[in-house]
Design an enzyme around this catalytic site. Structure first.
Site, PDB file in Angstrom:
ATOM      1  N   ASP A 328       0.862  -1.182   0.000  1.00 54.42           N
ATOM      2  CA  ASP A 328       0.000   0.000   0.000  1.00 54.42           C
ATOM      3  C   ASP A 328       0.902   1.237   0.000  1.00 54.42           C
ATOM      4  O   ASP A 328       2.103   1.143   0.253  1.00 54.42           O
ATOM      5  CB  ASP A 328      -0.951  -0.014   1.208  1.00 54.42           C
ATOM      6  CG  ASP A 328      -2.187   0.851   0.970  1.00 54.42           C
ATOM      7  OD1 ASP A 328      -2.177   1.682   0.041  1.00 54.42           O
ATOM      8  OD2 ASP A 328      -3.168   0.713   1.732  1.00 54.42           O
ATOM      9  N   GLU A 523     -10.194   7.129   4.860  1.00 55.02           N
ATOM     10  CA  GLU A 523      -9.126   6.551   5.685  1.00 55.02           C
ATOM     11  C   GLU A 523      -9.077   7.206   7.082  1.00 55.02           C
ATOM     12  O   GLU A 523     -10.109   7.531   7.658  1.00 55.02           O
ATOM     13  CB  GLU A 523      -7.786   6.633   4.939  1.00 55.02           C
ATOM     14  CG  GLU A 523      -7.877   5.920   3.583  1.00 55.02           C
ATOM     15  CD  GLU A 523      -6.559   5.769   2.866  1.00 55.02           C
ATOM     16  OE1 GLU A 523      -5.527   5.552   3.498  1.00 55.02           O
ATOM     17  OE2 GLU A 523      -6.575   5.841   1.616  1.00 55.02           O
TER      18      GLU A 523
HETATM   19  C1  BGC Z   1      -4.654   8.130  -1.874  1.00 57.32           C
HETATM   20  C2  BGC Z   1      -4.597   9.334  -2.711  1.00 57.32           C
HETATM   21  C3  BGC Z   1      -4.206  10.529  -1.916  1.00 57.32           C
HETATM   22  C4  BGC Z   1      -2.913  10.264  -1.251  1.00 57.32           C
HETATM   23  C5  BGC Z   1      -2.482  11.422  -0.420  1.00 57.32           C
HETATM   24  C6  BGC Z   1      -3.374   7.952  -1.225  1.00 57.32           C
HETATM   25  O1  BGC Z   1      -3.431   6.832  -0.460  1.00 57.32           O
HETATM   26  O2  BGC Z   1      -4.959   7.039  -2.659  1.00 57.32           O
HETATM   27  O3  BGC Z   1      -5.812   9.522  -3.261  1.00 57.32           O
HETATM   28  O4  BGC Z   1      -4.121  11.678  -2.708  1.00 57.32           O
HETATM   29  O5  BGC Z   1      -3.012   9.087  -0.483  1.00 57.32           O
HETATM   30  O6  BGC Z   1      -1.135  11.373  -0.149  1.00 57.32           O
HETATM   31  C1  BGC Z   2      -5.230   3.011   0.439  1.00 53.34           C
HETATM   32  C2  BGC Z   2      -5.491   1.934  -0.554  1.00 53.34           C
HETATM   33  C3  BGC Z   2      -5.471   2.502  -1.944  1.00 53.34           C
HETATM   34  C4  BGC Z   2      -4.158   3.195  -2.184  1.00 53.34           C
HETATM   35  C5  BGC Z   2      -4.023   3.782  -3.557  1.00 53.34           C
HETATM   36  C6  BGC Z   2      -4.047   3.838   0.071  1.00 53.34           C
HETATM   37  O1  BGC Z   2      -4.022   4.966   0.859  1.00 53.34           O
HETATM   38  O2  BGC Z   2      -5.033   2.441   1.720  1.00 53.34           O
HETATM   39  O3  BGC Z   2      -6.724   1.333  -0.269  1.00 53.34           O
HETATM   40  O4  BGC Z   2      -5.689   1.483  -2.870  1.00 53.34           O
HETATM   41  O5  BGC Z   2      -4.020   4.232  -1.253  1.00 53.34           O
HETATM   42  O6  BGC Z   2      -4.790   4.893  -3.730  1.00 53.34           O
END
Ligand code: BGC
Ligand code: BGC
Length: 846
Positions: A328, A523
């Site tokens: 991740d 999140e």
């Molecule tokens: C998310 C992005 C987000 C980023 C921020 C990632 O996990 O998928 O959408 O912009 O975190 O740093």
């Molecule tokens: C999330 C994932 C996601 C990834 C890519 C992460 O922050 O935990 O679920 O797939 O970002 O955007």
């Protein structure tokens, strides 16, 4: 040990294996045996993946021709804002992703063609060999199409998983996944980071809405359906046209963390980990899921990204997973001893591909360095690359023409009817006193509340943006708000509809529908301390109290990513419908709320709770939330059972926001209520909202703000000034804050700052109430000694601003930063706090 056979196409049997593949199989077997399989264990009988010798031969022949650099490139996934097609070609990168809120050209309204062009450019670049003689390996693009193709302007958005859990309808989930796959393919993308098969156990977790249910069986059933819908059925239409690779995520225990803390620690004995959180993975493997994402969380204190036993022995050996494990977002960097740019441990534990969105060059360099010094085990690297090649071959990527994306025409389909069905089936009726619902459309119906006409709010996080900050309904050219859906049916039936509280008494409604609930989040930003809805703020309760004055029945439609403690709101509503996060097809709500013109129910309320609904805001002594409604509860229209008045004790006292006495967190990844992050255009005075996790540029082009990471994803912002026009970023509030008491305690305005280039002169920080009491403090001198590229915490006493002319009793801008010249730096964690924490003090101007 019994062995279940995983269903994978091409039913090959061991007898038919050609002789020359035998060495290869021996080799595979030796890799598989380096980690010993756990005893016939709590994870169930071992699954034996069906080998496809032809495929394995092909993989081997590619692998043999690859260079070390190319292999290392394959195990890296970079973000589309940080890696160009040329980078993909030059470094042989295995994959790219677009994070939530990242679009081609950073244009959130990017048309389908822009996505396809970019996908085509990456694909073509990857089909050019990295160097003479090396094999060309197609790149794989991954995206989070978690409730429809949710980053794409104009796409149909379905209810989030929690709503699908309430439908309990696996056929529907499968159809939705298939529709989503079609849309993802239409943008030239081949891989979806979905489904989330987390079993959320503590509703305080900010990702609860990504979970189908707290019941492992329901998650298992719906997760399997989603995988089959995305990838197709292993027996026939597997990974064909209109299908994409699925990701079972996040392995394992993401939904079991203590107190529901995102990325936290799941403390459970192994048999319970397997029975609750592991269950859906067995089904996911049997359904043929090709990728698994490692969880940010830990199991009994050990980070999953570094967990060899669970990633390799359990997932790969016992559950027979022969696809690849994707890390991740910088998750490997959280393993003790690792950094984002240097982490062999994750690879050794079983992560096959690093999601390293920004700093992939540095990670690549350290991996190569380790390899050259013999620290990176070649067989492990080869195993990871083999797995990635296996998945790419199965997905048919090698067999498609390099210009395949350009040469096929595509469009985003409208899946409105399917999504609307899902909305209807997801609604859970918790209260219906006196059989108030369904309502005849042929009457005077008022729809009020901040969720009534807001498609962004009804869609939640992961909507056109990571955190789901979407602006106005114009961001959804094809969507329908809940009000629009109601109004349409009411007008057609000859009734009258009214939106909002203004003019409500004059409208003289027969019934009022109040739509309110949680604002979007994703999140950890959605983590809660208690399950109370709007603690300390009685915004919607006050609204319900005002509505009571009209003496007509009130129906609440509650939008939320989880069940919350809403006893006071239930008491003030005659009927109450939990609508979760329904997505763009708000009309589905009207389908259930309203009868046909003859008064007949059109769609009964059939949704059933996928999680228990809490009876109180805080857990009992055992750490459990007592249930008001058990999982599986939901009224039908025939049910005649009134809800008694519920206890309201436990409600937090109303917070008086005007006088601030304690520490104030102003910005920690997003601006905290009541503060807002904006860009200030100095010439016009205009403020541009910049709260979301997306890049924003002022109209004049003078300042650009982009999300970046400090400790957590998106918890910082990078700010770049391109000219000397003096545009600024600021944290502002509509209601003036009284910081006087705090100032008397010696409080300071503190923030983290990282210079990305030499500190500019002049740089100023302003606090103000209105133009008459602006107070400016020059920062230039304090920044000069700071090392570039490192984080520093700075503090300035509030009293300094007072001395410089600010009236601290009525502050509207607590932080306005402008540079008089080109400059670039990152900012995080802005607070007003007592002088307890260390920070470099900025001197007061004389
Ligand atoms: C998310 C992005 C987000 C980023 C921020 C990632 O996990 O998928 O959408 O912009 O975190 O740093
Ligand atoms: C999330 C994932 C996601 C990834 C890519 C992460 O922050 O935990 O679920 O797939 O970002 O955007």
């Amino acid at each position: 040990m019994n062995t279940t056979v995983r269903k994978i196409p091409s039913q090959s049997s061991w007898q038919r294996i050609p002789f020359r593949s035998l060495t290869l199989i021996a080799l595979l077997a030796s890799v598989a045996c380096t980690a010993k399989a756990p005893p016939d264990s709590v994870w169930g009988p071992q699954i034996q993946p069906t080998a496809d010798p032809q495929l394995e031969t092909r993989i081997q022949s590619i692998l043999e021709r690859m260079s070390l650099e190319q292999k290392v490139g394959q195990i890296i996934q970079a973000e589309i804002q940080h890696a160009t097609p040329e980078d993909v070609q030059r470094y042989g990168l295995g994959s790219v992703l677009n994070g939530g809120g990242s679009f081609p050209g950073l244009d959130r309204r990017a048309a389908l063609d822009r996505w396809r062009e970019l996908a085509g450019a990456y694909r073509k670049a990857s089909r050019q060999p990295m160097q003479e003689g090396l094999p060309s390996i197609p790149v794989l693009w991954g995206t989070d199409a978690v409730h429809g193709h949710s980053n794409v302007f104009g796409a149909t958005l379905f209810p989030h998983n929690i709503g699908l859990g309430a439908t309990r309808n696996s056929e529907l989930v499968r159809a939705i996944a298939q529709a989503t796959a079609k849309d993802v393919r239409a943008t030239g993308i081949d891989w979806n980071f979905a489904p989330t098969i987390a079993v959320a156990r503590d509703l305080r977790w900010g990702r609860t809405y990504e979970s189908f249910s707290s019941d492992p069986d329901l998650v298992t059933r719906l997760g399997e359906a989603a995988i089959l819908g995305l990838q197709g059925n292993p027996e026939d239409d597997w990974l064909g046209s209109g299908r994409v690779l699925a990701t079972a995520k996040h392995f394992v225990g993401d939904g079991g963390t203590r107190d529901g803390v995102d990325q936290g620690d799941t403390r459970l004995p192994e048999d319970q980990l397997a029975a609750i959180h592991g269950r859906p993975y067995r089904a996911a493997m049997e359904a043929g899921a090709q990728t698994v994402m490692a969880s940010f969380s830990s199991w009994n204190g050990q980070k999953m990204h570094g967990h060899h036993y669970l990633l390799t022995e359990v997932l790969k050996n016992t559950l027979g997973f022969d696809g690849f494990v994707i890390g991740d977002w910088n998750g490997h960097g959280q393993i003790p001893g690792c950094t984002v740019t240097d982490c062999l441990q994750a690879l050794e534990a079983g992560v096959d591909m690093f999601m390293v969105p920004e700093d992939w060059r540095e990670l690549r360099a350290t991996l190569l360095e380790h390899a050259r010094h013999g620290r990176l085990a070649t067989d492990r690297l080869d195993d990871a690359v083999r797995r990635i090649l296996r998945v790419k071959l199965r997905a048919g990527l090698f067999d498609r023409a390099a210009d395949e994306i350009e040469s096929t025409s595509a469009q985003l389909d409208r899946h409105a009817e399917l999504a609307r069905q899902a909305v209807r089936e997801s609604l859970v009726l918790l209260k219906n006193d006196g059989g108030l619902l369904p309502l005849s459309p042929n009457q005077r119906i008022a729809v009020v509340g901040d969720g009534a006409d807001d498609i962004g709010k009804q869609s939640g996080g992961w909507t056109l943006d990571w955190q789901g900050v979407t602006g106005t309904n114009e961001s959804f050219p094809n969507g329908q708000s809940i009000y629009d859906g109601i109004a349409k049916q009411v007008h057609e039936a000859g009734g009258r509809a009214h939106l909002g509280e203004a003019g409500l008494a004059d409208f003289s409604p027969d019934v009022i529908i109040a739509v309110f609930g949680e604002n979007p989040y994703a999140e950890g930003q959605g983590d809660l301390e208690t399950l109370e809805f709007q603690p300390g703020s009685r915004k919607d309760l006050d609204m319900l109290d005002r509505l009571a004055g009209l003496k007509v029945p009130v129906v609440t439609v509650f939008l939320s990513g989880r069940p919350l403690w809403v006893n006071p709101h239930l008491n003030r509503s005659n009927a109450f419908l939990a609508a979760w996060l329904p997505g763009t097809e708000g009309g589905g709500v009207a389908d259930v709320l309203l009868t046909d013109t003859s008064g007949q129910t059109r769609h009964d309320a059939t949704g059933r709770l996928p999680f228990p609904w809490p009876a109180g805001p805080v857990p009992d002594a055992d750490g459990h939330f007592p249930a008001l409604f058990e999982i599986g509860f939901g009224l039908s229209y025939e049910d005649r059972q009134d809800l008694p008045v519920l206890p309201e004790d436990g409600m937090s006292p109303r917070i008086d926001a005007s006088i601030v006495k304690d520490e104030v967190v102003v910005f920690d990844g997003y601006a905290r209520q009541p503060w807002q992050l904006v860009l200030v255009e100095t010439a016009s005075g205009a403020l541009i909202e910049a709260d979301g996790q997306i890049a924003r540029t002022s109209e004049t082009g003078g300042v650009v703000i982009t999300p970046t990471d400090r400790h957590l994803q998106g918890d910082a912002r990078r700010v770049r000034w391109l000219d000397s026009a003096g545009d600024a970023i600021a944290l502002v509030t509509d209601a003036p804050a009284d910081l006087h008491a705090l100032s008397q305690m010696g409080a300071r305005l503190t923030f983290d700052l990282r210079l990305e280039s030499t500190a500019p002169h002049p740089l100023s920080l302003v606090v103000d109430c209105d133009p008459s009491c602006r107070a400016t403090v020059a920062l230039g001198d304090a920044l000069q000694p700071l090392a570039i590229g490192q984080w520093h915490r700075l503090g300035i006493e509030l009293a300094c601003f007072q001395a410089a002319g600010a009236d601290l009793t009525r502050i509207r801008r607590v932080f306005e930063l402008s540079a008089g010249d080109r400059a670039e730096f990152s900012l995080a964690d802005v607070r007003i706090e007592p002088p307890a924490r260390p920070a470099t003090d900025v001197e007061c101007p004389d």
